[in-house]
Enzyme design. Structure first.
Site: not given
Ligand SMILES: [Zn+2]
Lengths: 395, 159
Positions: A299, A349
């Site tokens: 992440y 994203y």
């Protein structure tokens, strides 16, 4: 290494994956994006909406489970759930699908994340416009009046403290942006497919909140991603080779702090993330360690977030990470290739959900930056408030 | 602060803390009287910051607001160069302050004008900025931090 006997390895699998295009302006609603990604995931698995009986969403999604099911043409749900907070969610959302299936509440669960993150509600801008800030137990009355108003500023404080403690250099930190950009340049679906980046480009990019520059930030993106989770038994007869869910884990840390983000600046060490606790559970459930992991989707809302997790998931020791990055160890051919689709910083994203999709591609052997013979694929969903992660393996 | 400065501060458009949130009102009522106070456990003595309903270390319900020092050191900082809010023109510096002598994690936030010349360990001290009263007449006073030019820095802040 210790192993957790209560966890059932490989009981469930990801049988289908789907994404929309990633763009700056989708031109459609978040529900339309969610439905498109979920339908693509079902088609990929060789399933129909009538096969779906469960949906799991992200707690920050604007699309409800009912709206997704309805838009998809699912006649009847027996299970719905959500996980978060925010980007800590996607692996935990898959974990929730597994829990629903293993407890008999569902057989086939769509897990999705959808957002018009650029054209609609943007995370990078401060939502606070009224003169009075805080309340509702956000504790932002302690932060907002000082101009601490965006996630980038928060992660900049984390990065500066990390630099103070370890001596990390800007050139070393830049490697995360540079390597993930190279992966995006190989991925036609990535927003940065045609945009190459040099170290000079990195240093020429605007400083947004020191020490983080524009290219240390993720891309605000419109798009959606979805996966279909079912039992391993059922998955083996479907269209794709299943990506078995070897292990899932969720974690906070000691005294995780209230609120969403800024209060975590009151943890004893702001560079210690809940991923440090998450990895213990993840690896012990899997019966595997970091040395067994072939490829990782880490992440990366910001470069520093990925960097700290490289340590937390055991790929390098604190203090050695700068050299580890400078040696190209996160690149293809390195010790642990990461974010092979380009990740949040160069693909798009989708709040951690595109990492789950890419983690499956690596197990299938279909990534545009395929790690040859990848058998063990790690996906992390991240901090600051909490962490989750999963390990996928080939059948 | 002088009366004139207070009047000027009260009319300046800026983000103000909500001082009536039930959990943290004690902090802001102390600030209105020129003190920093931190919620403290009477059973184990630990500081609970940010304030929670009971002690997060020993679960005691006996907690009260107790004084804290008005000096500290910079734990981390960022120079904000990209404006995200109309009331905060760039550049400005946000600092995270470790209060002197406190347990790790007892920290307050500060804002310094421009690109402040600081590192971890730079010494700072607190003053109080009077922002006038809220709509209900409660005093709104914000603890603010200044670089302490009288005392030496403790160094790099490495531990
Ligand atoms: Zn206590």
């Amino acid at each position: 290494m210790s192993t957790d006997p209560t966890w059932r390895r490989d009981a469930c699998a990801i049988a289908g994956i789907g994404t929309t295009a990633f763009s700056k302006d989708s031109g459609v609603s978040v529900t339309a994006l969610a439905v498109e990604a979920a339908a693509a995931a079902l088609e990929d698995a060789g399933l129909t909406p009538a096969d779906v009986d469960g949906v799991v969403r992200n707690d920050m999604d604007l699309v409800s489970c009912a709206a997704l099911a309805d838009g998809l043409g699912v006649p009847h749900l027996t299970y719905w759930g959500e996980a978060g907070p925010g980007g800590s969610g996607p692996a935990a959302m898959v974990a929730q699908a597994v829990a629903a299936i293993m407890s008999g509440q569902a057989t086939t669960v769509v897990v999705f994340r959808s957002l018009n993150g650029r054209s609609g509600r943007r995370f990078g801008l401060s939502p606070v416009v009224t003169p009075e800030v805080g309340g509702d137990e956000t504790f932002e009355e302690f932060f907002g009046p000082y101009g601490l108003l965006s996630s980038g500023q928060y992660f900049a404080l984390m990065a500066q403290r990390y630099i103070t403690e370890t001596g990390l250099t800007s050139e070393q930190l830049a490697q995360i942006a540079l390597v993930t950009r190279k992966r995006a340049n190989a991925n036609p679906a990535a927003q940065m497919y045609e945009r190459t980046m040099t170290l000079d480009d990195y240093f020429d990019s605007r400083m947004l909140s020191s020490p983080l520059r524009l290219f240390d930030y993720c891309l605000e993106t419109d798009g959606a991603a979805a996966v279909v989770v079912t039992t391993a038994e059922r998955a083996k007869d479907l269209r794709q080779a299943p990506a078995l869910i070897r292990s899932v884990a969720m974690s906070t840390c000691r005294h995780p702090q209230p609120g969403l983000m800024y209060p975590t600046l009151m943890r004893e060490d702001i560079t210690a993330l809940p991923s440090r606790e998450c990895q213990d559970t993840l690896y012990s459930r899997a019966g595997l360690g970091p040395a067994d992991v072939d490829v990782a989707q880490i992440y990366d809302c910001y470069s520093i977030t990925a960097l700290i997790q490289l340590e937390d998931y055991g790929f390098c020791k604190r203090g050695d990470t700068g050299d580890f990055l400078a040696e190209g160890q996160i690149d293809l051919g390195g010790a642990i290739p990461i974010n092979t689709s380009g990740g949040h910083m160069s693909e798009g994203y989708i709040h951690g959900m595109n990492h789950v999709v890419e983690g499956v591609r690596q197990i299938r052997g279909t990534s545009t930056s395929q790690v040859e013979g990848a058998q063990v694929s790690l996906v992390t969903s991240a901090p600051p408030p909490a962490a989750s992660a999963l390990i996928l393996v080939a059948a | 602060m002088s009366a004139a400065a207070a009047a000027s501060a009260a009319t300046t458009a800026q983000l103000r803390p909500l001082v009536t949130e039930r959990g943290s009102a004690g902090f802001f009522s102390a600030a209105a009287e020129g003190r920093i106070e931190i919620l403290t456990c009477e059973a184990c003595g630990r500081r609970i910051h940010l304030p929670r309903p009971r002690c997060v270390y020993c679960a005691s319900t006996e907690v009260s607001w107790q004084p804290a020092p008005h000096t500290g050191t910079v734990y981390s900082h960022t120079v904000v160069e990209h404006q995200v809010h109309p009331l905060f023109p760039v550049p400005y510096t946000v600092i995270v302050v470790d209060l002197d002598g406190e347990q790790a994690g007892v920290r307050l936030i500060g804002n310094l004008p421009g690109r402040a010349d600081i590192t971890a360990g730079t010494r700072v001290h607190c003053t109080f900025e009077d922002l006038g009263k809220d709509a209900a007449g409660n005093p709104v006073v914000l603890p603010v931090w200044e670089i302490d030019t009288d005392r030496e820095n403790t160094g790099s802040g490495e531990e």
